[in-house]
Design a protein around this motif. Structure first.
Motif, PDB file in Angstrom:
ATOM      1  N   LEU A 106      25.459 -13.364   7.392  1.00 23.95           N
ATOM      2  CA  LEU A 106      24.732 -14.595   7.145  1.00 23.95           C
ATOM      3  C   LEU A 106      25.008 -15.157   5.754  1.00 23.95           C
ATOM      4  O   LEU A 106      24.903 -16.371   5.548  1.00 23.95           O
ATOM      5  CB  LEU A 106      23.225 -14.358   7.309  1.00 23.95           C
ATOM      6  CG  LEU A 106      22.744 -13.991   8.713  1.00 23.95           C
ATOM      7  CD1 LEU A 106      21.241 -13.754   8.706  1.00 23.95           C
ATOM      8  CD2 LEU A 106      23.097 -15.074   9.717  1.00 23.95           C
ATOM      9  N   VAL A 134      28.900 -17.489   1.917  1.00 25.75           N
ATOM     10  CA  VAL A 134      28.869 -18.456   3.015  1.00 25.75           C
ATOM     11  C   VAL A 134      28.125 -19.696   2.521  1.00 25.75           C
ATOM     12  O   VAL A 134      27.014 -19.599   1.992  1.00 25.75           O
ATOM     13  CB  VAL A 134      28.182 -17.860   4.253  1.00 25.75           C
ATOM     14  CG1 VAL A 134      28.039 -18.907   5.344  1.00 25.75           C
ATOM     15  CG2 VAL A 134      28.975 -16.669   4.774  1.00 25.75           C
ATOM     16  N   TYR A 136      25.975 -23.018   2.620  1.00 27.87           N
ATOM     17  CA  TYR A 136      24.947 -23.687   3.404  1.00 27.87           C
ATOM     18  C   TYR A 136      24.743 -25.128   2.925  1.00 27.87           C
ATOM     19  O   TYR A 136      23.729 -25.746   3.236  1.00 27.87           O
ATOM     20  CB  TYR A 136      23.628 -22.919   3.328  1.00 27.87           C
ATOM     21  CG  TYR A 136      23.632 -21.684   4.176  1.00 27.87           C
ATOM     22  CD1 TYR A 136      23.247 -21.724   5.512  1.00 27.87           C
ATOM     23  CD2 TYR A 136      24.051 -20.460   3.659  1.00 27.87           C
ATOM     24  CE1 TYR A 136      23.270 -20.597   6.306  1.00 27.87           C
ATOM     25  CE2 TYR A 136      24.071 -19.320   4.448  1.00 27.87           C
ATOM     26  CZ  TYR A 136      23.683 -19.397   5.766  1.00 27.87           C
ATOM     27  OH  TYR A 136      23.706 -18.264   6.561  1.00 27.87           O
ATOM     28  N   ARG A 166      24.745 -23.035  11.156  1.00 30.78           N
ATOM     29  CA  ARG A 166      24.506 -21.940  10.221  1.00 30.78           C
ATOM     30  C   ARG A 166      23.104 -22.012   9.634  1.00 30.78           C
ATOM     31  O   ARG A 166      22.425 -20.990   9.468  1.00 30.78           O
ATOM     32  CB  ARG A 166      25.550 -21.959   9.108  1.00 30.78           C
ATOM     33  CG  ARG A 166      26.930 -21.518   9.532  1.00 30.78           C
ATOM     34  CD  ARG A 166      27.804 -21.183   8.337  1.00 30.78           C
ATOM     35  NE  ARG A 166      28.039 -22.331   7.485  1.00 30.78           N
ATOM     36  CZ  ARG A 166      29.072 -23.147   7.595  1.00 30.78           C
ATOM     37  NH1 ARG A 166      29.971 -22.951   8.556  1.00 30.78           N
ATOM     38  NH2 ARG A 166      29.222 -24.163   6.762  1.00 30.78           N
ATOM     39  N   ARG A 167      22.656 -23.212   9.303  1.00 36.00           N
ATOM     40  CA  ARG A 167      21.311 -23.365   8.759  1.00 36.00           C
ATOM     41  C   ARG A 167      20.247 -22.976   9.787  1.00 36.00           C
ATOM     42  O   ARG A 167      19.244 -22.333   9.447  1.00 36.00           O
ATOM     43  CB  ARG A 167      21.099 -24.812   8.310  1.00 36.00           C
ATOM     44  CG  ARG A 167      21.869 -25.183   7.041  1.00 36.00           C
ATOM     45  CD  ARG A 167      21.730 -26.661   6.756  1.00 36.00           C
ATOM     46  NE  ARG A 167      22.355 -27.039   5.485  1.00 36.00           N
ATOM     47  CZ  ARG A 167      22.458 -28.296   5.052  1.00 36.00           C
ATOM     48  NH1 ARG A 167      21.990 -29.296   5.792  1.00 36.00           N
ATOM     49  NH2 ARG A 167      23.037 -28.546   3.892  1.00 36.00           N
ATOM     50  N   THR A 169      20.618 -20.830  12.225  1.00 36.95           N
ATOM     51  CA  THR A 169      20.657 -19.376  12.393  1.00 36.95           C
ATOM     52  C   THR A 169      19.864 -18.676  11.305  1.00 36.95           C
ATOM     53  O   THR A 169      19.003 -17.820  11.579  1.00 36.95           O
ATOM     54  CB  THR A 169      22.110 -18.883  12.385  1.00 36.95           C
ATOM     55  OG1 THR A 169      22.829 -19.503  13.457  1.00 36.95           O
ATOM     56  CG2 THR A 169      22.174 -17.378  12.552  1.00 36.95           C
ATOM     57  N   CYS A 220      23.615 -18.557  16.514  1.00 38.26           N
ATOM     58  CA  CYS A 220      24.712 -17.851  15.856  1.00 38.26           C
ATOM     59  C   CYS A 220      25.914 -17.715  16.781  1.00 38.26           C
ATOM     60  O   CYS A 220      27.056 -17.967  16.373  1.00 38.26           O
ATOM     61  CB  CYS A 220      24.233 -16.474  15.392  1.00 38.26           C
ATOM     62  SG  CYS A 220      25.495 -15.477  14.587  1.00 38.26           S
ATOM     63  N   GLY A 223      27.532 -21.042  17.136  1.00 39.95           N
ATOM     64  CA  GLY A 223      28.291 -21.401  15.942  1.00 39.95           C
ATOM     65  C   GLY A 223      29.639 -20.706  15.873  1.00 39.95           C
ATOM     66  O   GLY A 223      30.642 -21.311  15.479  1.00 39.95           O
ATOM     67  N   GLU A 227      33.253 -22.560  15.947  1.00 41.24           N
ATOM     68  CA  GLU A 227      34.276 -22.389  14.902  1.00 41.24           C
ATOM     69  C   GLU A 227      35.629 -22.035  15.512  1.00 41.24           C
ATOM     70  O   GLU A 227      36.674 -22.478  15.023  1.00 41.24           O
ATOM     71  CB  GLU A 227      33.841 -21.296  13.925  1.00 41.24           C
ATOM     72  CG  GLU A 227      32.677 -21.671  13.025  1.00 41.24           C
ATOM     73  CD  GLU A 227      33.078 -22.617  11.921  1.00 41.24           C
ATOM     74  OE1 GLU A 227      34.276 -22.903  11.773  1.00 41.24           O
ATOM     75  OE2 GLU A 227      32.187 -23.090  11.193  1.00 41.24           O
TER      76      GLU A 227
END
Length: 290
Positions: A106, A134, A136, A166-167, A169, A220, A223, A227
């Motif tokens: 994360l 990572v 954000y 991502r946010r 998750t 997740c 995402g 990707e």
């Protein structure tokens, strides 16, 4: 019945504590998604050199790759050499990019220790870092350069969408841990004070936390799939000979989810046992008074 209700509540609280531990381990570790590029790098090192495999075989068997041309026809005098197959051209284009074996979580994306000696040497020299954070927040510096404007706009839109996933998750799994922790505190107080309503509320909070955890894990997975399917594929896609999949941190998160839902079921079921006993005893008291 009261002893059974207390046993169910105690089991539910123990499962909730174990779920919190698993979720904490998943949040604090980086093995949510793993890639192994050793096979791909070995193929790229041998590309263009004399192959040691038997004639007619391929390094990575695949049903959609074209068959290799027969050597006798290619070596006949007066004939031009056969053009390179599409698989070799695709491999050559992939070998132009550098793929590393990584683990992602994360908060960080790290090189896998012991998988690539040259990367380990650069890390020891301080040329590159073992882990990178990572992001954000949106930064235009992550966009590829020297691309047509329509492709750049598509990449920018995809970058915003991936950032939103991502946010979600991280946000929902944080909400899940907070709700489960709050429910566990209420459940412990309910067991100490023999308050059935507090135990029931704790079970509802566990189920609510499990729902947030489901949203986080599904986001997740979405995402990661997004990707891997981003456009253009030659920039964001992975070659077929790079193995990739979910790591043990992801399985810890799914295990925490299962324990949370089970804890919620037990804690909401326990007060119903005492309620049924009270409903049976109440008519007896009225009959005795008459």
């Amino acid at each position: 019945m009261a002893a059974a209700a207390q046993a169910l509540s105690g089991c539910g609280l123990l499962l909730a504590a174990a779920a919190l531990a698993l979720l904490a381990v998943a949040i604090g570790t980086d093995s949510w998604y793993e890639t192994d590029a050793r096979r791909h790098r070995e193929r790229c090192r041998g590309f263009g050199h004399k192959r040691s495999d038997p004639p007619g075989s391929m390094s990575a068997p695949s049903s959609h790759l074209p068959l290799r041309a027969r050597p006798p026809r290619a070596l006949l005098p007066g004939r031009p050499p056969a053009p390179a197959p599409a698989a070799a051209a695709a491999l050559d284009s992939h070998c132009g990019r550098r793929f590393n074996s990584t683990v992602s979580g994360l908060w960080r994306r790290c090189h896998r220790a012991g998988y690539e000696p040259d990367s380990e040497e650069l890390i020891r020299k301080g040329v590159i870092q073992r882990c990178t954070a990572v992001k954000y927040h949106y930064t235009s510096s992550s966009l590829p350069r020297n691309l047509p404007i329509n492709i750049t706009n598509t990449i920018r839109q995809d970058e915003w969408h991936a950032l939103h996933l991502r946010r979600m998750t991280a946000g929902f799994i944080g909400m899940a841990v907070s709700i489960i922790l709050f429910g566990w505190i209420i459940g412990v107080l309910g067991c100490c004070k023999q308050q059935e309503l507090m135990q029931y509320v704790a079970g509802l909070l566990f189920l609510m936390g499990g729902t947030c955890c489901i949203i986080s894990l599904c986001t997740c997975v979405a995402g990661i799939n997004f990707e891997l399917s981003r456009y253009p594929r030659y920039v964001y896609g992975l070659p077929e000979d790079i193995s990739h999949g979910y790591g043990w941190s992801m399985f810890c998160a799914w295990g925490g989810l299962g324990l949370t839902l089970l804890a919620g079921f037990l804690c909401t079921l326990a007060p119903s046992l005492n309620t049924s006993r009270a409903s049976i005893q109440k008519p007896r008291q009225e009959n005795g008074a008459v």
